[in-house]
Design an enzyme around this catalytic site. Structure first.
Site, PDB file in Angstrom:
ATOM      1  N   GLU B  30       0.841  -1.199   0.000  1.00  0.00           N
ATOM      2  CA  GLU B  30       0.000   0.000   0.000  1.00  0.00           C
ATOM      3  C   GLU B  30       0.876   1.248   0.000  1.00  0.00           C
ATOM      4  O   GLU B  30       1.688   1.438   0.909  1.00  0.00           O
ATOM      5  CB  GLU B  30      -0.910  -0.022   1.238  1.00  0.00           C
ATOM      6  CG  GLU B  30      -1.976  -1.112   1.127  1.00  0.00           C
ATOM      7  CD  GLU B  30      -2.431  -1.681   2.464  1.00  0.00           C
ATOM      8  OE1 GLU B  30      -1.977  -1.201   3.518  1.00  0.00           O
ATOM      9  OE2 GLU B  30      -3.225  -2.640   2.443  1.00  0.00           O
ATOM     10  N   GLU B  70      -5.308  -6.550   1.841  1.00  0.00           N
ATOM     11  CA  GLU B  70      -4.135  -7.294   2.296  1.00  0.00           C
ATOM     12  C   GLU B  70      -4.201  -8.780   1.963  1.00  0.00           C
ATOM     13  O   GLU B  70      -3.192  -9.377   1.593  1.00  0.00           O
ATOM     14  CB  GLU B  70      -3.915  -7.095   3.802  1.00  0.00           C
ATOM     15  CG  GLU B  70      -3.272  -5.757   4.161  1.00  0.00           C
ATOM     16  CD  GLU B  70      -4.265  -4.745   4.683  1.00  0.00           C
ATOM     17  OE1 GLU B  70      -5.460  -5.079   4.792  1.00  0.00           O
ATOM     18  OE2 GLU B  70      -3.856  -3.592   4.978  1.00  0.00           O
ATOM     19  N   PHE B  93       1.789  -2.483   8.775  1.00  0.00           N
ATOM     20  CA  PHE B  93       1.971  -2.745  10.206  1.00  0.00           C
ATOM     21  C   PHE B  93       1.692  -4.230  10.457  1.00  0.00           C
ATOM     22  O   PHE B  93       0.745  -4.782   9.891  1.00  0.00           O
ATOM     23  CB  PHE B  93       1.008  -1.910  11.052  1.00  0.00           C
ATOM     24  CG  PHE B  93       1.301  -0.434  11.031  1.00  0.00           C
ATOM     25  CD1 PHE B  93       2.155   0.141  11.964  1.00  0.00           C
ATOM     26  CD2 PHE B  93       0.734   0.386  10.069  1.00  0.00           C
ATOM     27  CE1 PHE B  93       2.433   1.505  11.939  1.00  0.00           C
ATOM     28  CE2 PHE B  93       1.006   1.746  10.030  1.00  0.00           C
ATOM     29  CZ  PHE B  93       1.854   2.311  10.964  1.00  0.00           C
ATOM     30  N   ASP B  95       0.318  -5.557  12.742  1.00  0.00           N
ATOM     31  CA  ASP B  95      -1.038  -5.705  13.283  1.00  0.00           C
ATOM     32  C   ASP B  95      -2.040  -6.100  12.189  1.00  0.00           C
ATOM     33  O   ASP B  95      -3.063  -6.718  12.479  1.00  0.00           O
ATOM     34  CB  ASP B  95      -1.485  -4.378  13.904  1.00  0.00           C
ATOM     35  CG  ASP B  95      -0.418  -3.774  14.789  1.00  0.00           C
ATOM     36  OD1 ASP B  95      -0.592  -3.781  16.004  1.00  0.00           O
ATOM     37  OD2 ASP B  95       0.622  -3.307  14.270  1.00  0.00           O
ATOM     38  N   PHE B  96      -1.747  -5.720  10.944  1.00  0.00           N
ATOM     39  CA  PHE B  96      -2.677  -6.001   9.853  1.00  0.00           C
ATOM     40  C   PHE B  96      -2.598  -7.461   9.401  1.00  0.00           C
ATOM     41  O   PHE B  96      -3.322  -7.872   8.496  1.00  0.00           O
ATOM     42  CB  PHE B  96      -2.420  -5.081   8.651  1.00  0.00           C
ATOM     43  CG  PHE B  96      -2.477  -3.605   8.953  1.00  0.00           C
ATOM     44  CD1 PHE B  96      -2.965  -3.132  10.158  1.00  0.00           C
ATOM     45  CD2 PHE B  96      -2.034  -2.671   8.021  1.00  0.00           C
ATOM     46  CE1 PHE B  96      -3.010  -1.761  10.441  1.00  0.00           C
ATOM     47  CE2 PHE B  96      -2.072  -1.303   8.294  1.00  0.00           C
ATOM     48  CZ  PHE B  96      -2.557  -0.856   9.499  1.00  0.00           C
ATOM     49  N   HIS B 139      -1.775  -0.652  16.098  1.00  0.00           N
ATOM     50  CA  HIS B 139      -0.629  -0.296  15.243  1.00  0.00           C
ATOM     51  C   HIS B 139       0.685  -0.388  16.022  1.00  0.00           C
ATOM     52  O   HIS B 139       1.654   0.293  15.673  1.00  0.00           O
ATOM     53  CB  HIS B 139      -0.760   1.136  14.718  1.00  0.00           C
ATOM     54  CG  HIS B 139      -1.774   1.328  13.628  1.00  0.00           C
ATOM     55  ND1 HIS B 139      -3.111   1.309  13.853  1.00  0.00           N
ATOM     56  CD2 HIS B 139      -1.623   1.555  12.298  1.00  0.00           C
ATOM     57  CE1 HIS B 139      -3.761   1.537  12.713  1.00  0.00           C
ATOM     58  NE2 HIS B 139      -2.879   1.687  11.754  1.00  0.00           N
TER      59      HIS B 139
END
Lengths: 323, 336
Positions: B30, B70, B93, B95-96, B139
């Site tokens: 991204e 993603e 991140f 976290d994603f 994040h």
């Protein structure tokens, strides 16, 4: 439309509050006193206000990274929000969530979200709960054009249809997922609404700067959902006035892009012009609201700055209900 | 010829050199170009922190901006890796990972074993980890132990610009899927880095500091926190041996065990959550493999078992600091 004088004043105050809140956070963030990531909603107010003014206390919304406007429109207390952004104990989330995670479940606001596409599945659940429990409530997922490309969003559109859920999906297409333009990243020439047909639900695209268009369309969608007619996809074409986050220099945008939109498409200016032209509302009425809003935002900042930070013990609290 | 550059520049240089060397290396993520297809500047961002900025001018379409999808693009990187490319995908991140985890742990990690050794999946997933950015719970996580848990994945966690460059080059050349974790707070740190290309093998720990009294295993950003504590302790006559494993999978077990056999004392410092985390894993390794060498209980220094809080003061309390390391080292040094 059931827009009497009182409702119009309410709409204006809501949009004005969001605008002043965001403009002030923009200024305060630049001083360095606010930590973390902040994504501002200025320019998009008509969408949050137009949708949320059709909702009541039974109804739920889920929001995005750019969540302040949705919070205010759903009735989350402004002072608590400002304090949250400052990381203070009196904040909506006791200073532990911050800008990206403001939520107030008592108000039906299920949270801004740090994960793009995090909201739509939750809204299917909110719709399912409303349907199962017979509350009469509806549930609204706001997503950006970026979020419209997540599998979670597309799966939710399907689920909402096959379960005939009282859900509304509002794609706020502000032209950019961070830097990436929706005219490229969203298939069907940037029109997320065209996906509605593929999922068997009505889809409506509208000018998201036009409060009246949003309000009317949202009203139809809410009626349909409340009456067992299932979900709707609404795409609001609009613009954001600031960067993806504060600090974004926005060099990916065309020359004077924001300036032109501010001049021609400002939702507050369009609203004010319309309601004062037809005589429903006077300039003095609007000024009175402006003054009240300015004072509220000023007080919010002053109180947020003066408030204490959470105590160290708060680090360990509220991980579980019991453990 | 070495010169001083930042961690961020070291990563950029590794990507640049590998893309120049091997045309099958492509990148996706991204906004890694950022602004492409819009009306303004094409290479406006070069990733959210500007790490890939400038590469588009050199390599053009070998850098792919992606929608915020993603599952699709991480999966596409995995698929392309099995079909002759060497993709470096950026998961902004860590976290994603929740959005795209299936493509990583059920697909990429399993292919080689599940297909009887017939598949190679040379994909690299670069991702930001760690707290300290006031970025709150979604994040800021250090989720590398989750990946370390999965057989079939390699997990890299550099702590210096030198290691970042050499380990990223190794990651791109490696024929297995690699999760390359970049701690947000390290991007601005400086260090000596050779201009020429070089690869650092996986599974070889770095002895950051030698000492005879206490073994301190520290990972990622915590290597620097441990170093700060060790400096202070040295003044009091306690000599720490700091070991940076650099990769958590494979893990250089031998170096850790050999050091504990020498010192008889172990402190593990890690920023990931304490339960089933790297500290627990390394403590278990030593307790099972070098128990007889231990002169006292092992001490782990980790955050508490909570999400990462937003407000500055709470986040600072969350992240282990040098004072906590110092206390732990003094406690084990006093034992036995």
């Amino acid at each position: 439309m059931d827009l009497n004088r009182q409702k119009l004043l309410e709409a204006y105050e809501m949009m004005k509050t969001i605008r002043e809140f965001e403009d002030r956070v923009h200024v305060e963030f630049a001083t360095g006193e606010i930590s973390g990531f902040v994504h501002l909603y200025a320019g998009e107010e008509a969408s949050a206000a137009g949708v949320c003014l059709q909702l009541d206390d039974r109804d739920k919304i889920a929001s995005t990274h750019r969540g302040h406007g949705h919070c205010i429109a759903k009735g989350v207390e402004v002072k608590g929000m400002m304090a949250e952004i400052y990381g203070k104990q009196i904040g909506t989330c006791r200073g532990k969530g911050g800008s990206m995670h403001i939520a107030d479940l008592d108000k039906g606001m299920m949270g801004a979200n740090g994960i793009v596409g995090g909201g739509p599945p939750l809204i299917c659940g909110a719709g399912l709960a409303a349907k199962t429990l017979g509350t009469g409530g509806v549930a609204v997922a706001f997503v950006g054009d970026g979020g419209s490309n997540q599998g979670t969003t597309l799966e939710s559109l399907n689920l909402a249809t096959i379960w005939n859920l009282p859900c509304i999906f509002v794609v706020e297409n502000n032209g950019y997922a961070e830097t990436t333009p929706s005219k490229w990243s969203v298939s069907l020439s940037g029109n997320a609404v065209d996906r509605a047909a593929g999922f068997g639900m009505p889809g409506v695209v509208l000018d998201g700067h036009d409060f009246f268009a949003v309000y009317e369309t949202a009203g139809e969608a809410v009626d349909r959902a409340r009456n067992g007619g299932g979900p709707t996809l609404i795409e609001c074409k609009l613009n954001r006035y600031y960067g993806h986050f504060e600090g974004d220099t926005q060099t990916y945008r065309g020359p004077d892009e924001v300036k032109k939109v501010r001049e021609a498409k400002d939702c507050l200016a369009l609203f004010s012009e319309k309601v004062t032209r037809d005589g429903t509302i006077s300039g003095a009425d609007l000024q009175e609201i402006d003054d009240r809003v300015m004072q509220l935002i000023e007080d919010s900042v002053v109180e947020a700055k003066a408030a204490p930070k959470p105590p160290a013990a708060d680090l360990l609290t509220d991980v579980y209900v019991s453990y | 010829m070495a010169r001083t550059i930042t961690f961020k520049e070291a990563i950029h240089e590794a990507l640049d050199q590998e893309m120049a060397r091997d045309e099958t290396v492509i990148m996706m993520g991204e906004d890694i170009v950022g602004g492409l297809h819009a009306d303004g500047e094409d290479d406006a961002w070069g990733g959210v922190l500007g790490i890939t900025k400038g590469l588009y001018a050199k390599y053009g379409d070998r850098l792919l901006d992606t929608p915020i999808s993603e599952s699709a693009f991480i999966g596409a990187a995995v698929g392309a890796a099995t079909c002759g490319l060497r993709p470096v995908a950026e998961l902004m991140f860590i976290d994603f990972m929740g959005v795209c985890f299936d493509q990583i742990f059920n697909q990429a990690a399993k292919f080689r074993y599940m297909f009887g050794g017939k598949a190679e999946t040379p994909v690299v997933i670069r991702t930001m980890v760690g707290a300290g950015f006031r970025a709150a719970a979604q994040h800021s996580q250090g989720l590398y132990p989750v990946f370390t848990h999965i057989p079939g994945l390699k997990v890299v966690l550099p702590s210096t610009p030198y290691d970042a460059k050499g380990l990223l080059i190794q990651s791109i050349r490696d024929n297995d899927p690699v999760i390359f974790c970049e701690h947000k707070l390290l991007y601005s740190i400086e260090g000596d880095v050779p201009e020429e290309s070089y690869a650092i093998p996986f599974g070889e720990a770095n002895f950051v500091r030698e000492g005879d009294d206490v073994t301190v295993v520290a990972l990622g950003g915590m290597v620097h926190v441990a170093g700060e504590a060790a400096e202070k302790l040295a003044g009091d006559g306690i000599q720490c041996e700091i070991i940076d494993p650099r990769t958590t999978s494979p893990l250089d077990e031998d170096s850790i065990i050999e050091s504990v056999e020498k010192t008889g004392r172990l402190v593990v410092v890690d920023e990931s959550s304490p339960r089933c985390g790297m500290a627990a894993d390394i403590a278990s390794l030593v307790a099972t493999q070098a128990f007889d060498s231990l002169k006292g209980p092992i001490q782990n220094v980790t955050p508490p078992h909570t999400p990462v809080p937003f407000c500055d003061e709470l986040e600072d309390l969350y992240i282990p600091d040098a004072a906590q390391v110092e206390t732990a080292v003094r406690r084990v040094a006093a034992g036995g």
